[in-house]
Design an enzyme around this catalytic site. Structure first.
Site, mmCIF file in Angstrom:
data_model
loop_
_atom_site.group_PDB
_atom_site.id
_atom_site.type_symbol
_atom_site.label_atom_id
_atom_site.label_comp_id
_atom_site.label_asym_id
_atom_site.label_seq_id
_atom_site.Cartn_x
_atom_site.Cartn_y
_atom_site.Cartn_z
ATOM 1 N N GLY A 293 0.846 -1.196 0.000
ATOM 2 C CA GLY A 293 0.000 0.000 0.000
ATOM 3 C C GLY A 293 0.873 1.234 0.000
ATOM 4 O O GLY A 293 0.673 2.176 -0.761
ATOM 5 N N GLU A 296 7.261 3.629 3.906
ATOM 6 C CA GLU A 296 7.599 4.863 4.600
ATOM 7 C C GLU A 296 9.015 5.353 4.332
ATOM 8 O O GLU A 296 9.691 5.800 5.252
ATOM 9 C CB GLU A 296 7.393 4.661 6.098
ATOM 10 N N HIS A 320 -0.740 6.738 7.587
ATOM 11 C CA HIS A 320 0.106 5.655 8.117
ATOM 12 C C HIS A 320 1.587 5.900 7.778
ATOM 13 O O HIS A 320 2.444 5.899 8.664
ATOM 14 C CB HIS A 320 -0.377 4.326 7.537
ATOM 15 N N GLU A 321 1.857 6.133 6.503
ATOM 16 C CA GLU A 321 3.274 6.306 6.097
ATOM 17 C C GLU A 321 3.867 7.553 6.739
ATOM 18 O O GLU A 321 5.027 7.562 7.145
ATOM 19 C CB GLU A 321 3.398 6.365 4.571
ATOM 20 N N HIS A 324 4.902 6.965 10.300
ATOM 21 C CA HIS A 324 6.187 6.252 10.413
ATOM 22 C C HIS A 324 7.371 7.219 10.567
ATOM 23 O O HIS A 324 8.449 6.797 10.998
ATOM 24 C CB HIS A 324 6.426 5.388 9.178
ATOM 25 N N GLU A 343 5.081 -1.038 13.442
ATOM 26 C CA GLU A 343 3.774 -1.097 12.781
ATOM 27 C C GLU A 343 2.585 -0.919 13.729
ATOM 28 O O GLU A 343 1.582 -0.312 13.358
ATOM 29 C CB GLU A 343 3.639 -2.399 11.995
ATOM 30 N N ASP A 398 9.030 -10.982 6.318
ATOM 31 C CA ASP A 398 8.045 -10.249 5.543
ATOM 32 C C ASP A 398 6.617 -10.631 5.895
ATOM 33 O O ASP A 398 5.704 -9.849 5.728
ATOM 34 C CB ASP A 398 8.257 -10.461 4.037
ATOM 35 N N TYR A 406 0.426 -5.038 13.374
ATOM 36 C CA TYR A 406 -0.253 -3.779 13.075
ATOM 37 C C TYR A 406 -1.445 -3.568 14.003
ATOM 38 O O TYR A 406 -1.533 -2.599 14.739
ATOM 39 C CB TYR A 406 -0.768 -3.789 11.629
HETATM 40 ZN ZN LIG Z 1 3.689 0.546 8.236
#
Ligand SMILES: [Zn+2]
Length: 628
Positions: A293, A296, A320-321, A324, A343, A398, A406
């Site tokens: 999506g 950051e 969100h980004e 960060h 996260e 990952d 999150y």
């Molecule tokens: Zn994130």
């Protein structure tokens, strides 16, 4: 990052993907995903000098690392690499003289790549500061770089390349100590085809001339996973005095409209979390193959164009980004096992920013949708990975934990906020960022800090044992706050009533629904809904033709799970259009798992594969392998 993938895949990946080192870390800070001997040598600065060769799909040139020797007796530097062609290795002394040295590349591990061991020559035995130059090139199969031919860009005339370094992919475009525990400053000279523009997670200049050479400085120290580059036919539009958007000229106008609130978000974030420490905040809208999506990358978040819904409904990813910039980029998880500190904190700050900029109702709707994804992950992910900070080594950084770091992290912080009150908790937030700025932190260090500064300071509210339950136990504690949104509950009830024939389709107030309410409605349709009812709802809500990528994701996942063939044409086009893992992996999983369409899932993947980033290809391959 936002997001990794969904739990369907996470459950798969943990078993399907082996990792060279599987034992638990010896100490809380040991990074099992890096070969680097960071207790002996640590990198302080990196200089990149690279040519961007689209024809060969390669970056070629050199990386020069300024290293500090921490252990006087250490004479071998071990770096991380994956699929790099190492041309020559030397140390630079006396203002540029090269001292050649021996180096060797170890065996290649599928997940970790190959360690590059460099011997420090005896001539430099007494030196504490070393300048190590590595001449190298990347290969087309680099897991960080996506080389897009012109036809896969919006403009269709120029190629484009972009990187995705998190979690452990920086090593597939730069030889370095690839661990979040090491922070470096960097500089770069990037040579490109004359007509293209290079941008990095650094001091981008919107007015830089297109003369085939771009210089960058990143004066703030960052972990390697935040190294980032993109090269393409990129334009720029201002959004505010410190914010702007880069993208292909064809997407510039709609991007500037969709993300117009970026400056307001930045200002709200500063008011709540303390000063923004990075200078400018720009965003880069990439082609649809971007696997996440958003990412950051400091000063320049990379974003998927699937956020351009035409209604600004998906801009939570920008919140969100941006968040960060505090949680993650300023205060960084020490290892990938502590990723919730990046996260979970960021998802909580995103929730707070969305309240501030778009109001409580929308923030709560998003909170509920996130909570439902969390419950779904609890069903699919091995309980030993369900603590925020698992005591078991992760199989793969990952996606071993899915979205648990999150949304469970977010709920933990909401729980603390509610227990201590917003005012007290907000003071804790700014104090925490201040105390740990430019540092890395483990979950156990956080727990101690939390205990001293918040829990013990006001005893009787939240015990240390309760905090440990959040960190180490599966699922949620019984007294966790369950998110609720009346608007979504109503949409969910209407889905049940309409499914059972108790109300007519024209009585659904769909025009008043937010995209989130529509998603909730789709998710609550009865499991045994006949095809004619699916056709009715598709037509009434325009689901197969929606421009909103999240509604489409929800609908096509249902279409695939239910084997609703009339919508397969649009489903196939959707899978071809987007390479964002979150949007497509659940659809492949649902198709492969519906008992009839495993072969079709493979065919659609084969047809769309060249549009996907290598990391997305890996996610889908794991999913389809599982259904073998
Ligand atoms: Zn994130």
């Amino acid at each position: 990052m936002k997001y990794l993938v969904n739990g369907l895949l996470a459950a798969v990946a943990v078993v399907a993907i082996g990792c060279g080192k599987t034992e638990a870390p010896e100490t809380a800070t040991a990074d099992i995903f890096s070969f680097a001997n960071t207790t002996q040598f640590v990198t302080r600065h990196l200089h990149l000098d690279l040519d961007v060769d689209f024809e060969a799909q390669a970056l070629r040139g050199s990386a020069t690392l300024q290293l500090e020797r921490l252990d006087d007796d250490a004479s071998r530097i071990v770096l991380d690499t994956r699929d790099l062609d190492i041309a020559d290795v030397s140390f630079l002394v006396d203002g540029g003289r090269r001292v050649d040295t021996r180096h060797s590349l170890g065996d290649r591990d599928d997940k970790l790549g190959a360690p590059l061991t460099v011997e420090v020559p005896t001539e430099l035995a007494g030196e504490t500061l070393l300048s190590l130059r590595i001449g190298y090139g990347t290969r087309p199969e680099s897991t960080a770089l996506m080389w897009l031919p012109a036809r896969l860009t919006a403009g269709g005339e120029h190629p484009l390349v972009f990187s995705q370094s998190q979690s452990i992919h920086a090593r597939s475009w730069v030889p370095l100590q690839d661990t979040p525990a090491v922070r470096i400053t960097y500089s770069a000279t990037i040579r490109t085809p004359q007509e293209l523009v290079a941008v990095m997670s650094a001091d981008n200049d919107p007015d830089a001339e297109r003369d085939g050479e771009f210089s960058f400085e990143m004066p703030q120290p960052i972990p390697s996973y935040l190294l980032a580059i993109a090269v393409g036919n990129l334009g720029f539009a201002e959004l505010g005095d410190r914010t702007g958007v880069y993208t292909e000229p064809e997407l510039l106008e709609e991007s500037a409209w969709e993300f117009a609130d970026t400056q307001a978000m930045l200002e709200s974030a500063e008011a709540m979390f303390g000063p923004y420490q990075w200078g400018r905040y720009d965003i880069l809208i990439l082609p649809p193959s971007f696997p996440y999506g958003g990412m950051e990358n400091p000063r320049l978040s990379f974003l998927t164009p699937s956020l351009i819904a035409g209604d600004r409904s998906l801009v939570a990813v920008v919140a969100h980004e941006l968040a960060h910039s505090w949680s993650g980029n300023l205060v960084t998880n020490a290892t990938w096992r502590d990723i919730w500190l990046n996260e979970g904190w960021t998802t909580y700050l995103e929730y707070r920013l969305m309240q501030e900029v778009f109001g409580m109702e929308r923030a709560e709707e998003e909170n509920v949708i996130n909570y439902e994804e969390l419950l779904d992950n609890f069903e699919r992910i091995d309980p030993k990975y369900q603590g925020l900070a698992p005591k078991t080594a992760l199989g793969d950084p990952d996606y071993a934990q899915g979205i648990i770091p999150y949304h469970k992290g977010n709920l933990f912080l909401q729980y603390l906020e509610q227990s201590f009150g917003r005012e007290v908790f907000d003071a804790f937030i700014t104090q925490y960022f201040d105390a740990h700025a430019w540092e890395v932190i483990t979950s156990e260090q956080f727990l101690d800090y939390l205990d001293t500064e918040l829990l013990s300071a006001d005893p009787g509210k939240v015990s240390r044992a309760k905090a440990e339950q959040w960190l180490y136990e599966p699922r949620l504690p019984e007294d966790a706050i369950i998110p609720r949104a009346a608007t979504l509950e109503q949409a969910g009830q209407l889905a049940v009533l309409w499914s059972s024939g108790e109300i007519d389709i024209d009585r659904l107030p769909a025009d008043d629904w937010s995209p989130h309410a529509t998603i909730h409605f789709i998710d609550n349709l009865a499991a045994d809904l006949p095809a004619d009812k699916l056709a009715d709802i598709d037509a009434a809500l325009g689901l197969s033709d929606t421009r909103n990528a999240e509604i489409a994701r929800t609908w096509f996942t249902q279409v695939a799970a239910r084997g609703y063939r009339p919508a397969y044409g649009q489903l196939g086009r959707y899978l071809k259009r987007y390479g964002r893992a979150r949007l497509i992996v659940p659809i492949y999983a649902a198709l492969a798992g519906n008992g009839e369409d495993e072969e079709l899932a493979r065919e659609l993947f084969a047809a769309a594969r060249e549009n996907y980033h290598p990391q997305t290809v890996g996610f889908i391959e794991s999913t389809l392998e599982r259904s073998d």
